[in-house]
Scaffold this motif. Structure first.
Motif, PDB file in Angstrom:
ATOM      1  N   ALA A 393       0.842  -1.338   0.073  1.00  8.93           N
ATOM      2  CA  ALA A 393       0.096   0.063  -0.171  1.00  8.93           C
ATOM      3  C   ALA A 393       0.877   1.376  -0.117  1.00  8.93           C
ATOM      4  N   GLN A 394       0.269   2.322  -0.633  1.00  5.55           N
ATOM      5  CA  GLN A 394       1.073   3.533  -0.769  1.00  5.55           C
ATOM      6  C   GLN A 394       0.411   4.765  -0.633  1.00  5.55           C
ATOM      7  N   ARG A 395       0.916   5.842   0.096  1.00 11.37           N
ATOM      8  CA  ARG A 395       0.370   7.323   0.041  1.00 11.37           C
ATOM      9  C   ARG A 395       1.520   8.320  -0.203  1.00 11.37           C
ATOM     10  N   LEU A 396       1.028   9.394  -0.513  1.00 13.32           N
ATOM     11  CA  LEU A 396       2.257  10.399  -0.707  1.00 13.32           C
ATOM     12  C   LEU A 396       1.934  11.543   0.191  1.00 13.32           C
ATOM     13  N   VAL A 397       3.206  12.102   1.003  1.00  9.93           N
ATOM     14  CA  VAL A 397       2.639  13.164   1.775  1.00  9.93           C
ATOM     15  C   VAL A 397       3.985  14.131   1.446  1.00  9.93           C
ATOM     16  N   ARG A 398       3.640  15.318   1.793  1.00 12.02           N
ATOM     17  CA  ARG A 398       4.548  16.590   1.234  1.00 12.02           C
ATOM     18  C   ARG A 398       5.732  16.532   1.997  1.00 12.02           C
ATOM     19  N   ARG A 399       6.747  16.777   1.475  1.00 13.87           N
ATOM     20  CA  ARG A 399       8.182  16.715   2.242  1.00 13.87           C
ATOM     21  C   ARG A 399       8.617  18.176   2.688  1.00 13.87           C
ATOM     22  N   LEU A 400       8.743  18.197   3.934  1.00  9.04           N
ATOM     23  CA  LEU A 400       9.130  19.578   4.528  1.00  9.04           C
ATOM     24  C   LEU A 400      10.263  20.242   3.773  1.00  9.04           C
ATOM     25  N   CYS A 401      10.328  21.574   3.670  1.00  8.05           N
ATOM     26  CA  CYS A 401      11.531  22.012   3.134  1.00  8.05           C
ATOM     27  C   CYS A 401      12.605  22.093   4.310  1.00  8.05           C
ATOM     28  N   GLY A 402      13.761  21.564   4.021  1.00  5.89           N
ATOM     29  CA  GLY A 402      14.717  21.298   5.033  1.00  5.89           C
ATOM     30  C   GLY A 402      15.518  22.628   5.267  1.00  5.89           C
ATOM     31  N   ASN A 403      15.308  23.688   4.791  1.00  6.50           N
ATOM     32  CA  ASN A 403      15.936  25.089   4.705  1.00  6.50           C
ATOM     33  C   ASN A 403      15.180  25.985   5.668  1.00  6.50           C
ATOM     34  N   CYS A 404      13.875  25.598   5.872  1.00  8.48           N
ATOM     35  CA  CYS A 404      12.991  26.554   6.853  1.00  8.48           C
ATOM     36  C   CYS A 404      11.964  25.942   7.460  1.00  8.48           C
ATOM     37  N   ARG A 405      12.112  24.805   7.970  1.00 10.25           N
ATOM     38  CA  ARG A 405      11.304  23.881   8.808  1.00 10.25           C
ATOM     39  C   ARG A 405      11.449  24.346  10.314  1.00 10.25           C
ATOM     40  N   LYS A 406      10.395  24.314  11.066  1.00  8.72           N
ATOM     41  CA  LYS A 406      10.469  24.767  12.395  1.00  8.72           C
ATOM     42  C   LYS A 406      10.441  23.819  13.434  1.00  8.72           C
ATOM     43  N   ALA A 407      11.145  23.753  14.453  1.00  6.29           N
ATOM     44  CA  ALA A 407      11.192  22.718  15.340  1.00  6.29           C
ATOM     45  C   ALA A 407      10.191  22.955  16.443  1.00  6.29           C
ATOM     46  N   LEU A 408       9.474  21.827  16.914  1.00  3.80           N
ATOM     47  CA  LEU A 408       8.230  21.642  17.779  1.00  3.80           C
ATOM     48  C   LEU A 408       8.527  20.419  18.580  1.00  3.80           C
ATOM     49  N   ALA A 409       8.065  20.602  19.798  1.00  2.09           N
ATOM     50  CA  ALA A 409       8.151  19.096  20.912  1.00  2.09           C
ATOM     51  C   ALA A 409       6.872  18.503  20.320  1.00  2.09           C
ATOM     52  N   LEU A 410       6.930  17.052  20.222  1.00  9.47           N
ATOM     53  CA  LEU A 410       5.686  16.354  20.113  1.00  9.47           C
ATOM     54  C   LEU A 410       5.028  16.144  21.556  1.00  9.47           C
ATOM     55  N   ASP A 411       3.689  16.581  21.445  1.00 13.08           N
ATOM     56  CA  ASP A 411       3.330  16.259  22.859  1.00 13.08           C
ATOM     57  C   ASP A 411       2.473  14.939  23.081  1.00 13.08           C
ATOM     58  N   VAL A 412       2.155  14.808  24.141  1.00 15.56           N
ATOM     59  CA  VAL A 412       1.777  13.172  24.366  1.00 15.56           C
ATOM     60  C   VAL A 412       0.520  12.836  23.695  1.00 15.56           C
ATOM     61  N   GLN A 413      -0.523  13.659  23.201  1.00 13.34           N
ATOM     62  CA  GLN A 413      -1.614  13.001  22.751  1.00 13.34           C
ATOM     63  C   GLN A 413      -1.356  12.974  21.210  1.00 13.34           C
ATOM     64  N   ASP A 414      -0.218  13.667  20.428  1.00 14.30           N
ATOM     65  CA  ASP A 414       0.171  13.377  19.283  1.00 14.30           C
ATOM     66  C   ASP A 414       1.158  12.194  19.215  1.00 14.30           C
ATOM     67  N   ALA A 415       1.785  12.049  20.256  1.00 13.65           N
ATOM     68  CA  ALA A 415       2.729  10.667  20.102  1.00 13.65           C
ATOM     69  C   ALA A 415       1.693   9.647  20.158  1.00 13.65           C
ATOM     70  N   ILE A 416       0.715   9.602  20.945  1.00 15.24           N
ATOM     71  CA  ILE A 416      -0.401   8.445  20.930  1.00 15.24           C
ATOM     72  C   ILE A 416      -0.845   8.370  19.700  1.00 15.24           C
ATOM     73  N   ALA A 417      -1.195   9.299  18.923  1.00 15.14           N
ATOM     74  CA  ALA A 417      -1.846   9.230  17.745  1.00 15.14           C
ATOM     75  C   ALA A 417      -1.046   8.603  16.702  1.00 15.14           C
ATOM     76  N   LEU A 418       0.301   9.044  16.693  1.00 11.59           N
ATOM     77  CA  LEU A 418       1.276   8.393  15.809  1.00 11.59           C
ATOM     78  C   LEU A 418       1.672   7.025  16.174  1.00 11.59           C
ATOM     79  N   GLU A 419       0.998   6.300  17.212  1.00 11.04           N
ATOM     80  CA  GLU A 419       1.392   5.176  17.792  1.00 11.04           C
ATOM     81  C   GLU A 419       2.882   4.971  18.281  1.00 11.04           C
ATOM     82  N   ARG A 420       3.506   6.103  18.711  1.00 13.25           N
ATOM     83  CA  ARG A 420       4.686   6.319  19.176  1.00 13.25           C
ATOM     84  C   ARG A 420       4.913   6.845  20.849  1.00 13.25           C
ATOM     85  N   HIS A 421       4.050   6.098  21.632  1.00 18.26           N
ATOM     86  CA  HIS A 421       3.835   6.582  22.988  1.00 18.26           C
ATOM     87  C   HIS A 421       5.224   6.867  23.827  1.00 18.26           C
TER      88      HIS A 421
END
Length: 516
Positions: A393-421
């Motif tokens: 199975a395959q999907r396409l997602v947009r790739r972040l621009c490595g020159n301007c991406r902004k850092a953010l801390a992954l919160d608990v709720q989103d870690a659970i959503a990603l199945e990366r507790h």
């Protein structure tokens, strides 16, 4: 004599870091406002609007004040000059302005109507202008949509639709007729859908772009809607290593395509990159010693090393008929553009049983869903088990621009959503905006994958008509990475954003954290 208008040009020092023009995502809304002669003579390229609301202009000489002031007058906006290596810039300029005599294009803002070229009857010029925009913007599709108030033109870029311009209704017939002529359609027929294709080139130099374009029309309330699909003729870039597969998935995929016979299926919705992946797989093969034949509707990538059969839209040559004929030509590898019905599925299955390696696609949401779909079509379960080597199975997602991406801390709720507790607090990234991505924050797309390699245990479950959930559970025990797992890995690696994963994998609400 009036006093000169003060220049708002911003100069950077000659010692500033060079911009690499080859990596820039050029915004045609700014680049094509400049006459080709001025851009080429002064070696100056308007790229995009920067964070300070100035147009970034890449140039060989950032201290050429006269040239920058001329560019500024044409753009009508203050500019910010940045330096590039002259030879690299020259090559990019020749691609952007392949016709040295091309005039500037006066554009309206998105949502505003415009007359287009100065000659309002110039349908040829308008068509070329739209195609130039699409090529520079690296669009995959052009949508020409008649509305009550006029004609809306949109581009699909990295999977997202964005408005290019609006035209008055008076321009509609000329534009659509021009594209019909290029596509070999009947310009007098306005009540029936039509399909066509053409190859478009622009300019006179050796660097002029060439793109294969597939066209479809359909009658709508206010005229004819037209969609143009821009197909990449440069298949040299199609390699498995560039598609975004993880090391493990790439190993699984390579093992499957090296099998002497069997069936490999790519699964996903329309536009998810399935055909691109299959062509990348074909490029990994020895096309000189193998007889490789594709059956497609239509042929999406031209490859001289293989035989390509186009299915006729009038159904004189259906998938099933073409596939039967192809099997009489002693193929080693057969690619079927899509399995749409039992007849095509039956022929593909029998071909894989008789010593052929068969590639095809299905519109299912998951790798295990392909098993259910084939059986629902009427293919006996034991034949599916005997022939299916790999379902991906395959999907396409947009790739972040490595020159301007902004850092953010992954919160608990989103870690659970990603199945990366256990990854709560990890650094992830959200889009920014810079010259390299035309201020969008994303630059191109990458694939996310799910690989179901059918071994003896899974084959036994398929023969026993086990539910899809049991097959999936068994595959997960064996280490299969789901689409969600692969996407989560790419978020944590900074390749894509959390919002892209939420939007392109099933079962999670879309959350736009950090993207306001």
């Amino acid at each position: 004599m009036s006093a000169p208008i003060p220049s708002a040009v911003t100069f950077r020092t000659a010692e500033a870091v060079l911009i690499d023009p080859e990596k820039l995502r050029i915004d045609p809304n700014w680049a094509l406002r400049l006459p080709a002669s001025l851009a080429l003579r002064r070696s100056m390229l308007p790229v995009a609007l920067d964070a300070s609301n100035k147009v970034l202009v890449v140039c060989a000489d950032p201290f050429d004040q006269a040239g920058l002031e001329a560019v500024e007058r044409y753009l009508g906006t203050p500019v910010n000059a940045r330096r590039a290596e002259p030879e690299a810039l020259r090559k990019v300029l020749q691609r952007v302005y392949p016709d040295p005599t091309a005039a500037a294009i006066r554009l309206s803002k998105p949502g505003e109507a415009t007359r287009g070229p100065e000659n309002d009857d110039d349908a040829i010029g308008l068509t070329d202008e739209i195609l130039r925009f699409a090529v520079l913007r690296q669009a995959s599709d052009i949508h020409i949509e008649p509305r009550k108030a006029g004609l809306r033109i949109r581009l699909r870029v990295d999977g997202q639709l964005e408005e290019l311009r609006r035209l008055p209704t008076s321009r509609q017939n000329g534009l659509i007729s021009r594209i019909k002529v290029l596509s070999g359609m009947d310009i007098a027929e306005k009540r029936e859908p039509q399909d066509g294709a053409f190859t478009w080139t622009w300019g006179t130099g050796p660097q002029r772009p060439a793109v294969d374009i597939r066209v479809a029309t359909v009658p709508v309330k206010y005229g004819e809607r037209m969609t143009l699909r821009l197909l990449n003729l440069n298949t040299g870039a199609l390699t498995l290593h560039k598609l975004g597969m993880s090391g493990r998935d790439l190993q699984t995929f390579n093992k499957a395509i090296l099998a002497p016979h069997g069936m490999i299926l790519m699964n996903g919705p329309t536009g998810s990159g399935k055909t691109t992946t299959l062509y990348a797989a074909i490029r990994e093969m020895d096309c000189e010693s193998l007889n490789i034949v594709t059956v497609e509707d239509p042929v999406e990538y031209e490859m001289d090393e293989i035989t390509q059969v186009a299915v006729d839209s009038a159904e004189k040559v259906t998938f099933a008929k073409a596939l039967r004929s192809v099997l009489r030509h002693d193929p080693d590898v057969v690619m079927v553009g899509e399995i749409r019905d039992l007849e095509t599925a039956d022929i593909a299955i029998k071909a894989s049983l008789t010593g052929h390696l068969v590639f095809s696609t299905l519109h299912t949401n998951s790798a295990t869903g392909a098993v259910t779909r084939l059986i629902d079509m009427g293919v006996p379960a034991y034949l599916v088990a005997a022939t299916l080597r790999l379902s991906a199975a395959q999907r396409l997602v947009r790739r972040l621009c490595g020159n301007c991406r902004k850092a953010l801390a992954l919160d608990v709720q989103d870690a659970i959503a990603l199945e990366r507790h256990d990854h709560a607090g990890a650094t992830i990234y959200t889009p920014g905006g810079c010259a390299y991505c035309s201020g969008r924050g994303y630059l191109g797309r990458t694939g996310i994958y799910e690989m179901l390699a059918v071994d003896d245990e899974l084959a036994d479950l398929i023969v026993a008509n086990a539910p899809e959930t049991r097959i999936r559970e068994a595959a997960l025990r064996k280490g299969m990475q789901t689409l969600r797992h692969d996407a989560a890995d790419k978020v944590l690696a900074g390749v894509t954003s959390l919002a892209e994963v939420m939007e392109n994998t099933d079962g999670i609400d879309i959350r736009k954290q950090g993207e306001k």
